[in-house]
Design a protein around this motif. Structure first.
Motif, PDB file in Angstrom:
ATOM      1  N   PHE A  41       0.819  -1.205   0.000  1.00 58.77           N
ATOM      2  CA  PHE A  41       0.000   0.000   0.000  1.00 58.77           C
ATOM      3  C   PHE A  41       0.859   1.264   0.000  1.00 58.77           C
ATOM      4  N   MET A  42       1.869   1.280   0.856  1.00 58.14           N
ATOM      5  CA  MET A  42       2.743   2.465   0.919  1.00 58.14           C
ATOM      6  C   MET A  42       3.434   2.690  -0.416  1.00 58.14           C
ATOM      7  N   ASN A  43       3.859   1.598  -1.040  1.00 58.88           N
ATOM      8  CA  ASN A  43       4.535   1.746  -2.327  1.00 58.88           C
ATOM      9  C   ASN A  43       3.583   2.314  -3.380  1.00 58.88           C
ATOM     10  N   PHE A  51      10.915   5.583   0.956  1.00 65.16           N
ATOM     11  CA  PHE A  51      11.961   5.636   1.999  1.00 65.16           C
ATOM     12  C   PHE A  51      11.386   5.120   3.318  1.00 65.16           C
ATOM     13  N   ILE A  52      10.098   5.393   3.523  1.00 61.61           N
ATOM     14  CA  ILE A  52       9.444   4.943   4.751  1.00 61.61           C
ATOM     15  C   ILE A  52       9.300   3.426   4.723  1.00 61.61           C
ATOM     16  N   SER A  53       8.899   2.896   3.563  1.00 60.07           N
ATOM     17  CA  SER A  53       8.658   1.449   3.521  1.00 60.07           C
ATOM     18  C   SER A  53       9.975   0.661   3.532  1.00 60.07           C
ATOM     19  N   LYS A  54      11.045   1.290   3.066  1.00 58.76           N
ATOM     20  CA  LYS A  54      12.325   0.569   2.963  1.00 58.76           C
ATOM     21  C   LYS A  54      12.771  -0.022   4.311  1.00 58.76           C
ATOM     22  N   ASP A  55      12.673   0.790   5.341  1.00 59.16           N
ATOM     23  CA  ASP A  55      13.085   0.322   6.665  1.00 59.16           C
ATOM     24  C   ASP A  55      12.200  -0.844   7.125  1.00 59.16           C
ATOM     25  N   ALA A  56      10.882  -0.705   6.882  1.00 62.00           N
ATOM     26  CA  ALA A  56       9.961  -1.771   7.283  1.00 62.00           C
ATOM     27  C   ALA A  56      10.234  -3.048   6.482  1.00 62.00           C
ATOM     28  N   GLY A  58      13.093  -4.071   5.349  1.00 63.65           N
ATOM     29  CA  GLY A  58      14.277  -4.688   5.953  1.00 63.65           C
ATOM     30  C   GLY A  58      13.926  -5.446   7.219  1.00 63.65           C
ATOM     31  N   LYS A  59      13.044  -4.870   8.024  1.00 63.28           N
ATOM     32  CA  LYS A  59      12.688  -5.503   9.298  1.00 63.28           C
ATOM     33  C   LYS A  59      11.847  -6.759   9.063  1.00 63.28           C
ATOM     34  N   ILE A  60      10.992  -6.713   8.068  1.00 61.51           N
ATOM     35  CA  ILE A  60      10.186  -7.903   7.777  1.00 61.51           C
ATOM     36  C   ILE A  60      11.083  -9.020   7.253  1.00 61.51           C
ATOM     37  N   CYS A 104      12.843  -9.695  18.988  1.00 60.21           N
ATOM     38  CA  CYS A 104      12.158  -8.830  19.959  1.00 60.21           C
ATOM     39  C   CYS A 104      12.294  -7.351  19.599  1.00 60.21           C
ATOM     40  N   ARG A 105      13.515  -6.889  19.293  1.00 60.92           N
ATOM     41  CA  ARG A 105      13.664  -5.448  19.000  1.00 60.92           C
ATOM     42  C   ARG A 105      13.100  -5.123  17.618  1.00 60.92           C
ATOM     43  N   THR A 106      13.164  -6.090  16.698  1.00 66.82           N
ATOM     44  CA  THR A 106      12.646  -5.841  15.353  1.00 66.82           C
ATOM     45  C   THR A 106      11.127  -5.677  15.390  1.00 66.82           C
ATOM     46  N   LEU A 108       9.427  -4.850  18.006  1.00 70.80           N
ATOM     47  CA  LEU A 108       9.105  -3.635  18.774  1.00 70.80           C
ATOM     48  C   LEU A 108       8.991  -2.424  17.835  1.00 70.80           C
ATOM     49  N   ARG A 109       9.909  -2.322  16.877  1.00 63.69           N
ATOM     50  CA  ARG A 109       9.860  -1.189  15.927  1.00 63.69           C
ATOM     51  C   ARG A 109       8.573  -1.237  15.112  1.00 63.69           C
ATOM     52  N   LEU A 110       8.197  -2.423  14.653  1.00 65.06           N
ATOM     53  CA  LEU A 110       6.968  -2.550  13.858  1.00 65.06           C
ATOM     54  C   LEU A 110       5.740  -2.285  14.733  1.00 65.06           C
ATOM     55  N   ARG A 112       5.468  -0.308  17.267  1.00 68.72           N
ATOM     56  CA  ARG A 112       5.277   1.135  17.478  1.00 68.72           C
ATOM     57  C   ARG A 112       4.597   1.770  16.265  1.00 68.72           C
ATOM     58  N   VAL A 113       4.923   1.275  15.072  1.00 65.05           N
ATOM     59  CA  VAL A 113       4.283   1.820  13.868  1.00 65.05           C
ATOM     60  C   VAL A 113       2.794   1.458  13.851  1.00 65.05           C
ATOM     61  N   LEU A 114       2.464   0.281  14.365  1.00 57.40           N
ATOM     62  CA  LEU A 114       1.054  -0.123  14.395  1.00 57.40           C
ATOM     63  C   LEU A 114       0.218   0.820  15.247  1.00 57.40           C
ATOM     64  N   ARG A 115       0.813   1.337  16.312  1.00 58.45           N
ATOM     65  CA  ARG A 115       0.094   2.302  17.166  1.00 58.45           C
ATOM     66  C   ARG A 115      -0.266   3.543  16.346  1.00 58.45           C
ATOM     67  N   TRP A 116       0.706   3.970  15.564  1.00 60.92           N
ATOM     68  CA  TRP A 116       0.463   5.118  14.687  1.00 60.92           C
ATOM     69  C   TRP A 116      -0.666   4.804  13.693  1.00 60.92           C
ATOM     70  N   LEU A 117      -0.569   3.622  13.074  1.00 64.07           N
ATOM     71  CA  LEU A 117      -1.584   3.241  12.090  1.00 64.07           C
ATOM     72  C   LEU A 117      -2.971   3.205  12.735  1.00 64.07           C
ATOM     73  N   HIS A 148      10.041   8.330  18.959  1.00 66.39           N
ATOM     74  CA  HIS A 148      11.036   7.251  18.816  1.00 66.39           C
ATOM     75  C   HIS A 148      11.958   7.487  17.622  1.00 66.39           C
ATOM     76  N   HIS A 149      11.713   8.550  16.868  1.00 64.98           N
ATOM     77  CA  HIS A 149      12.491   8.785  15.654  1.00 64.98           C
ATOM     78  C   HIS A 149      13.481   9.930  15.813  1.00 64.98           C
ATOM     79  N   THR A 150      14.526   9.884  15.011  1.00 64.64           N
ATOM     80  CA  THR A 150      15.502  10.977  15.011  1.00 64.64           C
ATOM     81  C   THR A 150      14.885  12.184  14.305  1.00 64.64           C
ATOM     82  N   ILE A 152      15.860  13.840  11.757  1.00 63.99           N
ATOM     83  CA  ILE A 152      15.854  13.755  10.297  1.00 63.99           C
ATOM     84  C   ILE A 152      14.724  12.846   9.786  1.00 63.99           C
ATOM     85  N   VAL A 153      14.488  11.748  10.493  1.00 67.92           N
ATOM     86  CA  VAL A 153      13.389  10.853  10.095  1.00 67.92           C
ATOM     87  C   VAL A 153      12.050  11.560  10.295  1.00 67.92           C
ATOM     88  N   ARG A 154      11.936  12.306  11.403  1.00 66.55           N
ATOM     89  CA  ARG A 154      10.686  13.039  11.664  1.00 66.55           C
ATOM     90  C   ARG A 154      10.397  14.029  10.535  1.00 66.55           C
TER      91      ARG A 154
END
Ligand code: 1PW
Length: 213
Positions: A41-43, A51-56, A58-60, A104-106, A108-110, A112-117, A148-150, A152-154
């Motif tokens: 969807f993001m793509n 750029f936003i989906s790229k990080d996700a 990688g984590k998936i 666990c940490r991977t 956790l990042r996803l 946190r994004v779900l909360r936003w969604l 949770h973001h730097t 530059i990401v914000r």
């Protein structure tokens, strides 16, 4: 229905419904399927979102590697993953080091994004006809993920949000039908997304994992 129309947010939200078992476990296969749909969807929203989906992405991929790796049986559910990684000291708790890419940490990042969604879709659901999707998305972001973001990401995320289409066009892009249909579907699906979020949050809280580096 044409192949190109097959993507729909309903399917994504369905994955977050089917990832929940009656026992309250979260099946990682379906959880990650939900994520793959979100990335599709993001793509589709254009290059500014890639750029936003790229990080996700990688984590998936990190998670998929665990799911086909030699300990794949431990990665069937979120609960079994946390138990396995914690018991075997496979999580960097204080500082990123050799276990920098723990499940666990991977997750956790996803997570946190779900909360936003969740916040964003809740806002979309109750917004007035003329509300700006970009504003709703930015508000949801500032209330959840931004801290949770730097810097530059914000900045980059906020710029990407400006490119979001209007609410009506957005519902169309999500293949959720008319605005009325979309609002009704969100009403059914959002409680499941909240439940997945709450179960994960509680599991991570119990194990003291909510601030993993
Ligand atoms: C319109 C609906 C879109 C819903 C999905 C949005 C996904 C947003 C993902 C934000 C990623 C921003 C760029 C990367 C940030 C990373 O620094 C950050 N990753 C995430 C997923 O927040 C933290 O990961 P790190 O650096 O600790 O590995």
């Amino acid at each position: 229905m044409a192949e190109t129309q097959r993507f729909s947010l309903t399917e994504v939200l369905d994955s977050f419904r089917t990832c929940l078992t009656d026992q309250g476990d979260i099946l990682l296969e379906h959880y990650l399927n939900g994520w793959k749909g979100l990335i599709k969807f993001m793509n589709s929203l254009g290059s500014v979102f890639s750029f936003i989906s790229k990080d996700a992405v990688g984590k998936i991929q990190i998670m998929e590697n665990y799911r086909i790796g030699e300990s794949s049986q431990q990665y069937l559910t979120l609960q079994s993953m946390v138990k396995y990684e914690m018991e075997n000291k496979l999580v960097d708790l204080v500082q990123r080091s050799e276990n920098w890419d723990s499940g666990c940490r991977t997750i956790l990042r996803l997570h946190r994004v779900l909360r936003w969604l969740q916040l964003f879709l809740e806002k979309l659901q109750i917004a007035s006809e003329d509300s700006k999707t970009s504003v709703l998305c930015t508000e949801a972001y500032n209330d959840s993920l931004a801290c949770h973001h730097t810097w530059i990401v914000r900045k980059a995320a906020t710029v990407a949000f400006y490119a979001l289409p209007t609410r009506v066009a957005f519902f169309e892009a999500m293949n959720m039908g008319t605005t009325e249909e979309a609002v009704a579907k969100l009403g059914v699906a959002l409680p499941f997304l909240s439940k997945v979020f709450d179960i994960t949050e509680e599991l991570y809280r119990q194990h003291n994992l909510l601030d993993l580096p």
